[in-house]
Write an enzyme that holds these catalytic residues in place. Structure first.
Site, PDB file in Angstrom:
ATOM      1  N   LYS A 151       8.052 -10.231  -6.102  1.00  0.00           N
ATOM      2  CA  LYS A 151       9.109 -11.274  -5.289  1.00  0.00           C
ATOM      3  C   LYS A 151       8.072 -11.956  -4.291  1.00  0.00           C
ATOM      4  O   LYS A 151       8.257 -13.020  -3.829  1.00  0.00           O
ATOM      5  CB  LYS A 151      10.095 -10.400  -4.406  1.00  0.00           C
ATOM      6  CG  LYS A 151       9.690  -9.401  -3.312  1.00  0.00           C
ATOM      7  CD  LYS A 151      11.276  -9.465  -2.523  1.00  0.00           C
ATOM      8  CE  LYS A 151      10.810  -8.167  -1.507  1.00  0.00           C
ATOM      9  NZ  LYS A 151       9.604  -8.647  -0.421  1.00  0.00           N
ATOM     10  N   LYS A 201       5.866   2.949 -10.291  1.00  0.00           N
ATOM     11  CA  LYS A 201       4.552   3.743 -10.126  1.00  0.00           C
ATOM     12  C   LYS A 201       4.914   5.115  -9.674  1.00  0.00           C
ATOM     13  O   LYS A 201       6.010   5.409  -9.482  1.00  0.00           O
ATOM     14  CB  LYS A 201       3.915   3.083  -8.800  1.00  0.00           C
ATOM     15  CG  LYS A 201       4.433   3.208  -7.337  1.00  0.00           C
ATOM     16  CD  LYS A 201       3.550   2.773  -6.256  1.00  0.00           C
ATOM     17  CE  LYS A 201       3.944   3.165  -5.110  1.00  0.00           C
ATOM     18  NZ  LYS A 201       2.943   2.694  -3.962  1.00  0.00           N
ATOM     19  N   GLU A 242       5.269   2.568  -1.316  1.00  0.00           N
ATOM     20  CA  GLU A 242       6.235   3.456  -1.499  1.00  0.00           C
ATOM     21  C   GLU A 242       5.567   4.478  -2.330  1.00  0.00           C
ATOM     22  O   GLU A 242       4.432   4.299  -2.777  1.00  0.00           O
ATOM     23  CB  GLU A 242       6.944   2.793  -2.747  1.00  0.00           C
ATOM     24  CG  GLU A 242       8.082   1.714  -1.920  1.00  0.00           C
ATOM     25  CD  GLU A 242       9.054   1.165  -3.129  1.00  0.00           C
ATOM     26  OE1 GLU A 242       9.441   1.953  -4.326  1.00  0.00           O
ATOM     27  OE2 GLU A 242       9.337   0.151  -2.781  1.00  0.00           O
ATOM     28  N   LEU A 264       2.951  -0.476   4.736  1.00  0.00           N
ATOM     29  CA  LEU A 264       3.235   0.802   4.045  1.00  0.00           C
ATOM     30  C   LEU A 264       3.555   0.664   2.240  1.00  0.00           C
ATOM     31  O   LEU A 264       3.984  -0.409   2.061  1.00  0.00           O
ATOM     32  CB  LEU A 264       4.193   1.817   4.551  1.00  0.00           C
ATOM     33  CG  LEU A 264       5.559   1.480   4.415  1.00  0.00           C
ATOM     34  CD1 LEU A 264       6.332   1.823   3.251  1.00  0.00           C
ATOM     35  CD2 LEU A 264       6.303   2.395   5.538  1.00  0.00           C
ATOM     36  N   LYS A 278       0.955 -10.823   5.604  1.00  0.00           N
ATOM     37  CA  LYS A 278       1.653  -9.942   4.864  1.00  0.00           C
ATOM     38  C   LYS A 278       1.692 -10.608   3.464  1.00  0.00           C
ATOM     39  O   LYS A 278       1.274  -9.704   2.471  1.00  0.00           O
ATOM     40  CB  LYS A 278       2.789  -9.719   5.333  1.00  0.00           C
ATOM     41  CG  LYS A 278       3.936  -9.176   4.429  1.00  0.00           C
ATOM     42  CD  LYS A 278       3.640  -7.751   4.192  1.00  0.00           C
ATOM     43  CE  LYS A 278       4.281  -7.205   3.041  1.00  0.00           C
ATOM     44  NZ  LYS A 278       4.638  -5.622   3.035  1.00  0.00           N
ATOM     45  N   ASN A 303      -0.328  -8.838  -0.082  1.00  0.00           N
ATOM     46  CA  ASN A 303       0.093  -8.532  -1.440  1.00  0.00           C
ATOM     47  C   ASN A 303      -0.241  -9.168  -2.468  1.00  0.00           C
ATOM     48  O   ASN A 303      -0.498  -8.953  -3.847  1.00  0.00           O
ATOM     49  CB  ASN A 303       1.653  -8.623  -1.248  1.00  0.00           C
ATOM     50  CG  ASN A 303       2.375  -7.154  -0.618  1.00  0.00           C
ATOM     51  OD1 ASN A 303       1.382  -6.370  -0.385  1.00  0.00           O
ATOM     52  ND2 ASN A 303       3.385  -7.096  -0.524  1.00  0.00           N
ATOM     53  N   CYS A 339       8.015  -5.275  -4.117  1.00  0.00           N
ATOM     54  CA  CYS A 339       7.436  -6.152  -3.458  1.00  0.00           C
ATOM     55  C   CYS A 339       6.508  -7.120  -4.195  1.00  0.00           C
ATOM     56  O   CYS A 339       6.758  -8.380  -3.858  1.00  0.00           O
ATOM     57  CB  CYS A 339       6.427  -5.305  -2.565  1.00  0.00           C
ATOM     58  SG  CYS A 339       7.175  -4.050  -1.616  1.00  0.00           S
TER      59      CYS A 339
HETATM   60  C1  UGA Z   1       2.774  -2.754  -2.040  1.00  0.00           C
HETATM   61  C2  UGA Z   1       1.661  -2.934  -1.103  1.00  0.00           C
HETATM   62  O1  UGA Z   1       0.437  -2.057  -1.825  1.00  0.00           O
HETATM   63  C3  UGA Z   1       1.929  -2.368   0.298  1.00  0.00           C
HETATM   64  O2  UGA Z   1       0.571  -2.537   1.306  1.00  0.00           O
HETATM   65  C4  UGA Z   1       3.006  -3.141   0.928  1.00  0.00           C
HETATM   66  O3  UGA Z   1       3.236  -2.735   2.085  1.00  0.00           O
HETATM   67  C5  UGA Z   1       4.212  -3.070   0.003  1.00  0.00           C
HETATM   68  O4  UGA Z   1       3.795  -3.437  -1.248  1.00  0.00           O
HETATM   69  C6  UGA Z   1       5.380  -4.029   0.612  1.00  0.00           C
HETATM   70  O5  UGA Z   1       5.292  -5.134   0.539  1.00  0.00           O
HETATM   71  O6  UGA Z   1       6.319  -3.385   1.213  1.00  0.00           O
HETATM   72  P1  UGA Z   1       4.002  -0.897  -3.113  1.00  0.00           P
HETATM   73  O7  UGA Z   1       4.982  -2.036  -3.824  1.00  0.00           O
HETATM   74  O8  UGA Z   1       4.910   0.524  -2.805  1.00  0.00           O
HETATM   75  O9  UGA Z   1       3.326  -1.537  -2.258  1.00  0.00           O
HETATM   76  O10 UGA Z   1       3.143  -0.489  -4.502  1.00  0.00           O
HETATM   77  P2  UGA Z   1       1.478  -0.440  -4.926  1.00  0.00           P
HETATM   78  O11 UGA Z   1       0.961   0.860  -4.601  1.00  0.00           O
HETATM   79  O12 UGA Z   1       0.991  -1.716  -4.342  1.00  0.00           O
HETATM   80  O13 UGA Z   1       1.773  -0.763  -6.434  1.00  0.00           O
HETATM   81  C7  UGA Z   1       2.306  -2.111  -7.107  1.00  0.00           C
HETATM   82  C8  UGA Z   1       2.109  -2.066  -8.356  1.00  0.00           C
HETATM   83  O14 UGA Z   1       0.919  -2.322  -8.884  1.00  0.00           O
HETATM   84  C9  UGA Z   1       2.547  -0.908  -9.243  1.00  0.00           C
HETATM   85  O15 UGA Z   1       3.489  -1.255 -10.400  1.00  0.00           O
HETATM   86  C10 UGA Z   1       1.276  -0.260  -9.692  1.00  0.00           C
HETATM   87  O16 UGA Z   1       1.414   0.525 -10.645  1.00  0.00           O
HETATM   88  C11 UGA Z   1       0.661  -1.555  -9.849  1.00  0.00           C
HETATM   89  N1  UGA Z   1      -0.982  -1.133  -9.882  1.00  0.00           N
HETATM   90  C12 UGA Z   1      -1.635  -0.758  -8.598  1.00  0.00           C
HETATM   91  C13 UGA Z   1      -1.821  -1.350 -10.899  1.00  0.00           C
HETATM   92  O17 UGA Z   1      -1.334  -1.726 -12.040  1.00  0.00           O
HETATM   93  N2  UGA Z   1      -3.296  -1.131 -10.673  1.00  0.00           N
HETATM   94  C14 UGA Z   1      -3.675  -0.945  -9.551  1.00  0.00           C
HETATM   95  O18 UGA Z   1      -5.039  -0.618  -9.716  1.00  0.00           O
HETATM   96  C15 UGA Z   1      -2.926  -0.615  -8.603  1.00  0.00           C
END
Ligand code: UGA
Length: 459
Positions: free
Chosen positions: A295, A348, A156, A154, A236, A240, A292
């Site tokens: 790290k 985000k 956030e 999932l 996993k 990521n 996530c």
């Molecule tokens: C991420 C993964 O997407 C989840 O599938 C995973 O379960 C989770 O980590 C975890 O390990 O618990 P999350 O950290 O909530 O989820 O956020 P993301 O939506 O993945 O975004 C991560 C970062 O990438 C944010 O700073 C976002 O702004 C950035 N991002 C995302 C971009 O700069 N460009 C994009 O196209 C997408």
């Protein structure tokens, strides 16, 4: 329901899983060592912002199925399934800090009943599961238990949605029976979601929208990966790391777009239409942050080193990411005397979480460089204050933030910023330049309004 469940840790993963499992009828203990968190949950809401979560927590409490507790003694002995959903922060050398993981395992060893299944949802380095099995055996050699790795995917901001409409389920371990039990539990969530059994709790309009009404039958079995323990752990972190790599790749291409006047959004749209590549996670901008990706990527590099494997590709992804805030700042005149408005502080949109937020890094760097900065975020001001340089001017809404500034930076792409009345913002702010550090604004519209528009790889 056939199982009583304990979930150790009330973070994004733990509390969301607990609230939803209790809403499908399982008796679920949601456990934390932090009294303040448990006290808030007992009032029927979450202590962090997550769309739809309060409704599920409230429903779980009302039904009596969700039991928030500080006590392992009250919860674990009654449970046949115990999930570990504790945090795995990183150490200063980038390796994973497994202190909470082992302390949760110790509580399990102390109180678990024979036959219990210990399910690891926290993200751990490959090889950790075997160490935990050994550790529990050493602590209590006559305990009969099995261990399952069940990593969580999932994100956030969409935690409830992602749990209701599960993308895939990975279960790894030696005991087929236990893997089956975990699969059954999660297939029940999908069944009830598809039947809209939760429509009295959740805002289904919101949750179904993203699926365009596609999910009308139970497809659960096609989404299950049943594998060995080590592979499940590695799936996993690899997922990521790959997503982080995609973003850093897009950011590298963005630098070239800036030099050649190509538009990185158009480039990535064209590239992502290839099914082998896919469109998602190709937004260039300030880069990746949160609890996530940073790290997990450093943890992967670190565990690989332990096994004498170099990860130059991931090191490059980290380096690209580390440079993005400075790259955005290089678009601003270093001698600017007017204030800069920064919109968005969480890592985000959709979350109050500011851990490793690229926006906060940007703001603090701007201050370091001698700029005057005003900030606003719809949900994360309280969290952000702890991380921001004290010279930063905090504001209460978009208007206050942008008033009398020379440059506006969109740092986190909250919907309320994208949908804002930018014509009015231009008038009250007097800013000449808009820096779209997330590449989400309509650049033609910005130019028409009179802004000088600067995206990241998009001018
Ligand atoms: C991420 C993964 O997407 C989840 O599938 C995973 O379960 C989770 O980590 C975890 O390990 O618990 P999350 O950290 O909530 O989820 O956020 P993301 O939506 O993945 O975004 C991560 C970062 O990438 C944010 O700073 C976002 O702004 C950035 N991002 C995302 C971009 O700069 N460009 C994009 O196209 C997408």
């Amino acid at each position: 329901m056939e199982h009583t469940i304990s979930i150790i840790g009330t973070g994004y993963v733990g509390l969301t899983t607990a609230a939803i499992l209790s809403s499908i009828g399982y008796k679920v203990y949601t456990i934390d060592i932090d009294e303040k968190k448990i006290d808030i949950i007992k009032t029927g809401k979450s202590y962090f912002h997550e769309l739809g979560l309060d409704e599920f927590v409230e429903n779980g409490l009302k039904s009596g199925n969700l039991i928030p507790t500080l006590s392992y003694e009250e919860s674990i002995p009654n449970s046949d399934i115990v999930f570990s959903c504790v945090g795995t922060p990183d150490n200063s050398d980038g390796s994973s800090n497994l202190e909470y993981i082992f302390s949760a395992a110790e509580s399990f060893s102390k109180y678990a009943k024979d036959g219990a299944v210990y399910v690891q949802k926290s993200t751990v380095p490959v090889g950790t599961g075997r160490k935990i099995i050994k550790f529990i055996n050493e602590k209590k050699h006559d305990l009969e238990f099995s261990y399952v790795s069940n990593p969580e995917f999932l994100a956030e901001g969409s935690a409830v949605h992602d749990t209701l409409f599960i993308d895939r389920l990975v279960v790894g371990g030696d005991d087929k029976n236990s893997l089956e039990k975990i699969k059954n539990i999660f297939s029940k969530i999908e069944e009830q979601t598809v039947n809209k059994d939760f429509s009295n709790i959740a805002d289904y309009a919101t949750f179904y929208k993203t699926l365009s009404g596609k999910r009308t039958s139970v497809e659960f079995n096609s989404k299950v990966v049943e594998t060995d323990l080590e592979s499940a752990e590695l799936i996993k972190v690899t997922a990521n790391a790959f997503l982080a790599l995609k973003i850093s790749f897009a950011n590298s291409i963005a630098l070239l777009c800036d030099k050649t006047h190509a538009d990185v959004n158009n480039v990535m749209n064209g590239v992502g239409l290839d099914d082998r590549i896919g469109k998602s996670f190709l937004y260039a901008g300030l880069g990746w942050g949160g609890g996530c990706f940073p790290k997990d990527v450093s943890g992967l590099i670190s565990i690989a080193k332990i096994h004498d494997v170099e990860m130059p590709i991931m090191e490059a992804a980290v380096n690209v990411n580390n440079d993005m805030a400075d790259y955005v700042i290089s678009k601003i005149d270093p001698n600017l005397t007017e204030k800069i408005a920064v919109l968005g502080l969480s890592f985000k949109p959709g979350t109050s979480d500011v851990r490793r937020s690229p926006s906060i890094k940007l703001v603090n760097k701007l201050i370091e460089k001698g700029h005057k900065v005003k900030v606003y975020d719809p949900k994360s001001m309280d969290e952000a204050i702890k991380e921001l340089d004290p010279q930063v001017e905090l504001t209460e809404n978009i208007d206050q933030c942008v008033t009398n500034t020379g440059v506006i930076i969109l740092a986190t792409e909250w919907k309320e910023f994208i949908d804002a009345d930018w014509k009015r913002i231009k008038e009250i702010s007097k800013a000449k330049i808009i820096i779209d550090a997330r590449n989400r604004l309509d650049k033609e519209n910005m130019k028409e309004i009179g802004f000088e528009y600067k995206g990241v790889g998009r001018d």
